[in-house]
Design a protein around this motif. Structure first.
Motif, PDB file in Angstrom:
ATOM      1  N   ILE A 218       0.840  -1.202   0.000  1.00 17.76           N
ATOM      2  CA  ILE A 218       0.000   0.000   0.000  1.00 17.76           C
ATOM      3  C   ILE A 218       0.870   1.245   0.000  1.00 17.76           C
ATOM      4  N   ASP A 219       0.731   2.043  -1.046  1.00 13.44           N
ATOM      5  CA  ASP A 219       1.564   3.231  -1.229  1.00 13.44           C
ATOM      6  C   ASP A 219       0.883   4.475  -0.654  1.00 13.44           C
ATOM      7  N   LEU A 220       0.442   4.366   0.612  1.00 16.17           N
ATOM      8  CA  LEU A 220      -0.178   5.477   1.316  1.00 16.17           C
ATOM      9  C   LEU A 220       0.356   5.507   2.747  1.00 16.17           C
ATOM     10  N   THR A 221       0.250   6.655   3.403  1.00 13.83           N
ATOM     11  CA  THR A 221       0.677   6.762   4.799  1.00 13.83           C
ATOM     12  C   THR A 221      -0.396   6.149   5.701  1.00 13.83           C
ATOM     13  N   PHE A 222       0.014   5.229   6.573  1.00 12.96           N
ATOM     14  CA  PHE A 222      -0.909   4.529   7.467  1.00 12.96           C
ATOM     15  C   PHE A 222      -1.203   5.375   8.704  1.00 12.96           C
ATOM     16  N   VAL A 223      -2.471   5.408   9.111  1.00 10.33           N
ATOM     17  CA  VAL A 223      -2.844   6.067  10.360  1.00 10.33           C
ATOM     18  C   VAL A 223      -3.712   5.129  11.185  1.00 10.33           C
ATOM     19  N   ASN A 224      -3.516   5.177  12.495  1.00 10.69           N
ATOM     20  CA  ASN A 224      -4.410   4.540  13.454  1.00 10.69           C
ATOM     21  C   ASN A 224      -5.164   5.659  14.164  1.00 10.69           C
ATOM     22  N   GLY A 225      -5.113   5.738  15.484  1.00  9.39           N
ATOM     23  CA  GLY A 225      -5.744   6.851  16.167  1.00  9.39           C
ATOM     24  C   GLY A 225      -6.176   6.518  17.581  1.00  9.39           C
ATOM     25  N   VAL A 226      -6.495   7.565  18.340  1.00  4.00           N
ATOM     26  CA  VAL A 226      -7.074   7.429  19.674  1.00  4.00           C
ATOM     27  C   VAL A 226      -8.524   6.985  19.503  1.00  4.00           C
ATOM     28  N   THR A 227      -8.884   5.850  20.069  1.00  2.00           N
ATOM     29  CA  THR A 227     -10.217   5.289  19.866  1.00  2.00           C
ATOM     30  C   THR A 227     -11.138   5.590  21.053  1.00  2.00           C
ATOM     31  N   CYS A 228     -12.444   5.367  20.844  1.00  2.00           N
ATOM     32  CA  CYS A 228     -13.412   5.645  21.914  1.00  2.00           C
ATOM     33  C   CYS A 228     -14.510   4.595  21.972  1.00  2.00           C
ATOM     34  N   ASN A 229     -14.245   3.417  21.399  1.00  2.00           N
ATOM     35  CA  ASN A 229     -15.216   2.314  21.430  1.00  2.00           C
ATOM     36  C   ASN A 229     -16.578   2.696  20.857  1.00  2.00           C
ATOM     37  N   ASP A 230     -16.574   3.569  19.857  1.00  2.00           N
ATOM     38  CA  ASP A 230     -17.874   3.969  19.310  1.00  2.00           C
ATOM     39  C   ASP A 230     -18.413   2.975  18.287  1.00  2.00           C
ATOM     40  N   TRP A 231     -17.737   1.835  18.133  1.00  2.00           N
ATOM     41  CA  TRP A 231     -18.305   0.734  17.365  1.00  2.00           C
ATOM     42  C   TRP A 231     -19.109  -0.195  18.286  1.00  2.00           C
ATOM     43  N   VAL A 232     -19.070   0.078  19.590  1.00  2.00           N
ATOM     44  CA  VAL A 232     -19.861  -0.678  20.569  1.00  2.00           C
ATOM     45  C   VAL A 232     -21.125   0.120  20.862  1.00  2.00           C
ATOM     46  N   GLN A 233     -22.271  -0.438  20.563  1.00  2.00           N
ATOM     47  CA  GLN A 233     -23.524   0.317  20.651  1.00  2.00           C
ATOM     48  C   GLN A 233     -23.844   0.793  22.060  1.00  2.00           C
ATOM     49  N   SER A 234     -23.349   0.094  23.074  1.00  2.00           N
ATOM     50  CA  SER A 234     -23.717   0.433  24.448  1.00  2.00           C
ATOM     51  C   SER A 234     -22.956   1.633  25.010  1.00  2.00           C
ATOM     52  N   THR A 235     -21.893   2.104  24.320  1.00  2.00           N
ATOM     53  CA  THR A 235     -21.150   3.249  24.849  1.00  2.00           C
ATOM     54  C   THR A 235     -21.946   4.533  24.603  1.00  2.00           C
ATOM     55  N   SER A 236     -22.039   5.333  25.651  1.00  2.00           N
ATOM     56  CA  SER A 236     -22.816   6.567  25.568  1.00  2.00           C
ATOM     57  C   SER A 236     -22.003   7.681  24.919  1.00  2.00           C
ATOM     58  N   GLN A 260     -22.124   3.491  11.868  1.00  2.00           N
ATOM     59  CA  GLN A 260     -22.210   2.285  12.679  1.00  2.00           C
ATOM     60  C   GLN A 260     -23.693   2.011  12.917  1.00  2.00           C
ATOM     61  N   PRO A 261     -24.054   0.785  13.294  1.00  2.00           N
ATOM     62  CA  PRO A 261     -25.468   0.503  13.557  1.00  2.00           C
ATOM     63  C   PRO A 261     -26.023   1.378  14.679  1.00  2.00           C
ATOM     64  N   LEU A 262     -27.271   1.761  14.547  1.00  2.00           N
ATOM     65  CA  LEU A 262     -27.932   2.551  15.585  1.00  2.00           C
ATOM     66  C   LEU A 262     -28.240   1.681  16.806  1.00  2.00           C
ATOM     67  N   PRO A 263     -28.249   2.263  18.011  1.00  2.00           N
ATOM     68  CA  PRO A 263     -27.993   3.676  18.321  1.00  2.00           C
ATOM     69  C   PRO A 263     -26.506   4.004  18.219  1.00  2.00           C
ATOM     70  N   HIS A 264     -26.235   5.187  17.708  1.00  2.00           N
ATOM     71  CA  HIS A 264     -24.850   5.582  17.430  1.00  2.00           C
ATOM     72  C   HIS A 264     -24.680   7.061  17.786  1.00  2.00           C
ATOM     73  N   PRO A 265     -24.434   7.371  19.076  1.00  2.00           N
ATOM     74  CA  PRO A 265     -24.425   8.770  19.530  1.00  2.00           C
ATOM     75  C   PRO A 265     -23.107   9.511  19.325  1.00  2.00           C
ATOM     76  N   THR A 266     -22.293   9.106  18.338  1.00  2.00           N
ATOM     77  CA  THR A 266     -21.057   9.848  18.075  1.00  2.00           C
ATOM     78  C   THR A 266     -21.322  11.309  17.709  1.00  2.00           C
ATOM     79  N   PRO A 267     -22.340  11.637  16.907  1.00  2.00           N
ATOM     80  CA  PRO A 267     -22.607  13.065  16.668  1.00  2.00           C
ATOM     81  C   PRO A 267     -22.846  13.837  17.967  1.00  2.00           C
ATOM     82  N   GLU A 268     -23.578  13.237  18.909  1.00  2.00           N
ATOM     83  CA  GLU A 268     -23.809  13.894  20.191  1.00  2.00           C
ATOM     84  C   GLU A 268     -22.514  14.024  20.992  1.00  2.00           C
TER      85      GLU A 268
END
Length: 310
Positions: A218-236, A260-268
């Protein structure tokens, strides 16, 4: 091995120049320095930034000379000529960073969002970004780029946001062969170009699963990141915000999801994250802006996946 030899050669040249600096470098007086246009790093005001400038700056820091253009020597614009400036100049000469001065602002962070675009969910994130007037980078899934999501993609670009590559599908790629990896990435690049008019500079691996084959293919710069478990529906929203805010520091990349599947309160969660970090003095930028402002040259062959830059 070739890079090591080249580095050794550069350092040897610098050492040789340092040994004869008083013979080869011109004396700069206050009048001539003031008259010349200041180029950051050009500490002898000869119109170029090179190993002679490095040697002269080193001599100044060691107290062996006072004849330098101090304004040009401030490579991080902090009103002090010191070892940090010498290190920045060395990185520039070796090609580790791409520009001088290195911006000293230590309050720059990048929001990134995975798994879109989506005609319903992605606009909810865009509404929050528009509300607070901050940009972000959207790491897109190739198979979700089509005529129906094209208006969302156009809105992303028109808002000054950036688009990155998150592969063609959602499956981990670490078990794939090189040809399959390259096809996934190139097909996604082509779709991004078709619908956004831009070519991605960054890649995030699905599920953050990275193999040596991927790094080579892959001829692109790889990034990871600080995560917040927002793929887990139960996280507020508050829990997601707390995780991002606690991981915030100079050069942080935040990994979130617009889709991500609802409920997905990342916008909030953004209603908490953005005002809180702004009040703490942080500025939000795209990934490209983050790397540029931090003076880190994009290098797809450095075998790194960035969570903080540099």
């Amino acid at each position: 091995m070739r890079n090591l030899k080249n580095l050794t050669r550069v350092l040897l040249i610098m050492a040789l120049i340092a040994s004869c600096i008083f013979v080869q470098s011109p004396v700069i007086n206050a009048e001539s320095a003031a008259a010349a246009a200041v180029q950051c790093g050009d500490v002898n005001s000869d119109g170029s930034v090179d190993a002679i400038d490095f040697a002269l700056l080193k001599s100044y820091i060691l107290g062996k000379t006072t004849s330098i253009n101090k304004e040009a020597a401030e490579t991080n614009a902090d009103s002090s000529v010191d070892a940090i400036d010498l290190a920045n100049l060395q990185k520039f000469l070796l090609g580790t960073i791409s520009k001088l001065p290195v911006v000293s602002n230590n309050k720059i962070v990048a929001l990134t969002f995975d798994d879109g675009p989506d005609v319903t969910l992605t606009p909810l994130v865009l509404d929050k970004l528009d509300k607070y007037k901050v940009p972000a980078t959207f790491m897109m899934i190739g198979q979700k780029l089509n005529d129906s999501t094209a208006p969302v993609v156009r809105r992303i670009i028109n808002m000054g946001c950036e688009i990155g590559n998150h592969s063609w599908g959602y499956s981990s790629m670490s078990g794939m062969q090189a040809a399959e990896i390259k096809k996934s990435v190139s097909d996604t690049n082509a779709a991004i170009l078709k619908y956004s008019g831009t070519t991605p500079k960054f890649f995030r691996a699905p599920n953050l699963s990275i193999s040596s084959t991927m790094l080579s293919a892959i001829d692109l710069t790889f990034v990871n990141g600080v995560t917040c478990n927002d793929w887990v529906q139960s996280t507020s929203a508050q829990e997601r915000a707390n995780a991002i805010i606690s991981g915030a520091r100079d050069g942080a990349i935040f990994l979130m999801h617009d889709v991500q599947p609802l409920p997905h309160p990342t916008p909030e969660a953004l209603d908490i994250i953005i005002p809180t970090l702004k009040n703490q003095g942080y500025e939000f930028v795209t990934l490209s802006q983050l790397f540029e402002r931090k003076g880190v040259k994009l290098s797809p062959t450095d075998d790194k996946a960035y969570t903080y830059v540099p």
